[in-house]
Design a protein around this motif. Structure first.
Motif, PDB file in Angstrom:
ATOM      1  N   GLY A 241       0.790  -1.214   0.000  1.00  0.00           N
ATOM      2  CA  GLY A 241       0.000   0.000   0.000  1.00  0.00           C
ATOM      3  C   GLY A 241       0.823   1.265   0.000  1.00  0.00           C
ATOM      4  N   PHE A 242       2.154   1.139  -0.116  1.00  0.00           N
ATOM      5  CA  PHE A 242       3.058   2.290  -0.061  1.00  0.00           C
ATOM      6  C   PHE A 242       3.504   2.667  -1.469  1.00  0.00           C
ATOM      7  N   ASP A 243       3.349   3.944  -1.796  1.00  0.00           N
ATOM      8  CA  ASP A 243       3.649   4.447  -3.137  1.00  0.00           C
ATOM      9  C   ASP A 243       5.142   4.728  -3.264  1.00  0.00           C
ATOM     10  N   ARG A 244       5.863   3.816  -3.874  1.00  0.00           N
ATOM     11  CA  ARG A 244       7.314   3.969  -3.988  1.00  0.00           C
ATOM     12  C   ARG A 244       7.705   5.119  -4.905  1.00  0.00           C
ATOM     13  N   THR A 245       6.963   5.312  -5.973  1.00  0.00           N
ATOM     14  CA  THR A 245       7.292   6.382  -6.910  1.00  0.00           C
ATOM     15  C   THR A 245       7.181   7.745  -6.246  1.00  0.00           C
ATOM     16  N   ALA A 246       6.091   7.979  -5.524  1.00  0.00           N
ATOM     17  CA  ALA A 246       5.907   9.254  -4.842  1.00  0.00           C
ATOM     18  C   ALA A 246       6.975   9.464  -3.780  1.00  0.00           C
TER      19      ALA A 246
ATOM     20  N   VAL B  60      15.535   0.642  10.549  1.00  0.00           N
ATOM     21  CA  VAL B  60      14.503   1.309  11.338  1.00  0.00           C
ATOM     22  C   VAL B  60      15.105   1.903  12.609  1.00  0.00           C
ATOM     23  N   MET B  61      15.937   1.151  13.291  1.00  0.00           N
ATOM     24  CA  MET B  61      16.557   1.663  14.509  1.00  0.00           C
ATOM     25  C   MET B  61      17.494   2.829  14.223  1.00  0.00           C
ATOM     26  N   ALA B  62      18.048   2.868  13.029  1.00  0.00           N
ATOM     27  CA  ALA B  62      18.971   3.942  12.676  1.00  0.00           C
ATOM     28  C   ALA B  62      18.261   5.224  12.254  1.00  0.00           C
ATOM     29  N   ARG B  63      17.016   5.108  11.711  1.00  0.00           N
ATOM     30  CA  ARG B  63      16.404   6.280  11.105  1.00  0.00           C
ATOM     31  C   ARG B  63      14.998   6.624  11.604  1.00  0.00           C
TER      32      ARG B  63
ATOM     33  N   MET C 215       7.933   3.361  14.170  1.00  0.00           N
ATOM     34  CA  MET C 215       8.778   2.255  13.736  1.00  0.00           C
ATOM     35  C   MET C 215       8.075   1.407  12.685  1.00  0.00           C
ATOM     36  N   LEU C 216       6.769   1.178  12.873  1.00  0.00           N
ATOM     37  CA  LEU C 216       6.020   0.376  11.908  1.00  0.00           C
ATOM     38  C   LEU C 216       6.101   0.976  10.507  1.00  0.00           C
ATOM     39  N   ILE C 217       5.983   2.297  10.416  1.00  0.00           N
ATOM     40  CA  ILE C 217       6.128   2.954   9.114  1.00  0.00           C
ATOM     41  C   ILE C 217       7.491   2.647   8.511  1.00  0.00           C
ATOM     42  N   GLY C 218       8.516   2.628   9.350  1.00  0.00           N
ATOM     43  CA  GLY C 218       9.850   2.317   8.858  1.00  0.00           C
ATOM     44  C   GLY C 218       9.952   0.912   8.284  1.00  0.00           C
ATOM     45  N   TYR C 219       9.344  -0.067   8.956  1.00  0.00           N
ATOM     46  CA  TYR C 219       9.372  -1.437   8.440  1.00  0.00           C
ATOM     47  C   TYR C 219       8.609  -1.536   7.117  1.00  0.00           C
ATOM     48  N   VAL C 220       7.447  -0.887   7.048  1.00  0.00           N
ATOM     49  CA  VAL C 220       6.635  -0.935   5.828  1.00  0.00           C
ATOM     50  C   VAL C 220       7.371  -0.291   4.659  1.00  0.00           C
ATOM     51  N   THR C 221       7.900   0.913   4.874  1.00  0.00           N
ATOM     52  CA  THR C 221       8.544   1.626   3.767  1.00  0.00           C
ATOM     53  C   THR C 221       9.824   0.942   3.323  1.00  0.00           C
ATOM     54  N   ASN C 222      10.636   0.491   4.273  1.00  0.00           N
ATOM     55  CA  ASN C 222      11.879  -0.180   3.892  1.00  0.00           C
ATOM     56  C   ASN C 222      11.605  -1.482   3.151  1.00  0.00           C
ATOM     57  N   ALA C 223      10.591  -2.207   3.591  1.00  0.00           N
ATOM     58  CA  ALA C 223      10.232  -3.433   2.885  1.00  0.00           C
ATOM     59  C   ALA C 223       9.735  -3.110   1.481  1.00  0.00           C
ATOM     60  N   ALA C 224       8.885  -2.087   1.374  1.00  0.00           N
ATOM     61  CA  ALA C 224       8.337  -1.718   0.069  1.00  0.00           C
ATOM     62  C   ALA C 224       9.434  -1.303  -0.897  1.00  0.00           C
ATOM     63  N   LEU C 225      10.392  -0.529  -0.418  1.00  0.00           N
ATOM     64  CA  LEU C 225      11.475  -0.064  -1.290  1.00  0.00           C
ATOM     65  C   LEU C 225      12.354  -1.208  -1.783  1.00  0.00           C
TER      66      LEU C 225
END
Length: 199
Positions: free
Chosen positions: A20-25, A172-175, A105-115
């Motif tokens: 559900g995360f827009d990588r292009t944007a 995630v822990m770093a950023r 932190m959850l946002i970090g896991y979602v975005t990093n996984a999506a990327l």
């Protein structure tokens, strides 16, 4: 910059979305803030009102990104449980603090996984913190009023390998901003305004 980038557009989803995360944007956002001084600033503000006893309502009506105000409106209720003198009409401040940590932190896991192109089927974060009431109740000056340790467990599953998930965990822990804010001292500056009683 050669083109005008709308920094608040990243919530719009397109066909390049993973989890559900827009990588292009997201990539457009990174491109927009990298070379342009001033575009990198992100500012949040909340206002909390006492509504009686231990209950409060916090209002969020906007944030600022790249110097641009984006209007929005949310309300967050906080209260203490009955055992601490409240009416138990909402989560207490410690629970909201941990909720904010988890959500960030959850946002970090979602975005990093999506990327990385990793689709997730499970993502939960369970966090606990323990207080010694003698501190915040003023029973003993030798006891600190806050949580001395926060323990959390991340449960994550998806198409990634164990090594990929470990790398995402480290990222995630770093950023994560809220992880940063809670894991080391930050400066807090307060100002007191005494308000006269209305006539």
């Amino acid at each position: 910059m050669t083109r005008d980038t709308d920094l608040d557009r990243t919530g719009n989803q397109d066909d390049d979305a993973v989890n559900g995360f827009d990588r292009t944007a997201f990539e457009e956002l990174v491109e927009a803030i990298s070379p342009d001084a001033g575009q990198e600033r992100l500012k949040f503000r909340v206002t909390t009102h006492w509504t009686g006893r231990t209950r409060s309502e916090t209002v969020i009506d906007h944030y600022e990104i790249g110097g641009k105000r984006i209007d929005r409106r949310f309300k967050v209720v906080a209260d203490e449980p009955h055992a601490l003198g409240g009416l138990d009409s909402g989560p207490n401040p410690q629970e909201l603090l941990m909720s904010g940590l988890n959500a960030c932190m959850l946002i970090g896991y979602v975005t990093n996984a999506a990327l990385k192109g990793i689709s997730l089927h499970t993502l939960d974060i369970e966090t606990t913190g323990q207080l010694d009431m003698r501190g915040f109740l003023g029973v003993s000056p030798d006891v600190r009023p806050g949580t001395q340790r926060i323990d959390y467990t991340v449960r994550i599953g998806g198409t990634g390998t164990d090594d990929q998930f470990c790398a995402i965990h480290q990222a995630v822990m770093a950023r994560s901003p809220n992880y940063f804010d809670l894991s080391q001292p930050i400066r807090m500056t307060g100002r007191l305004e005494i308000v006269s009683r209305p006539e």
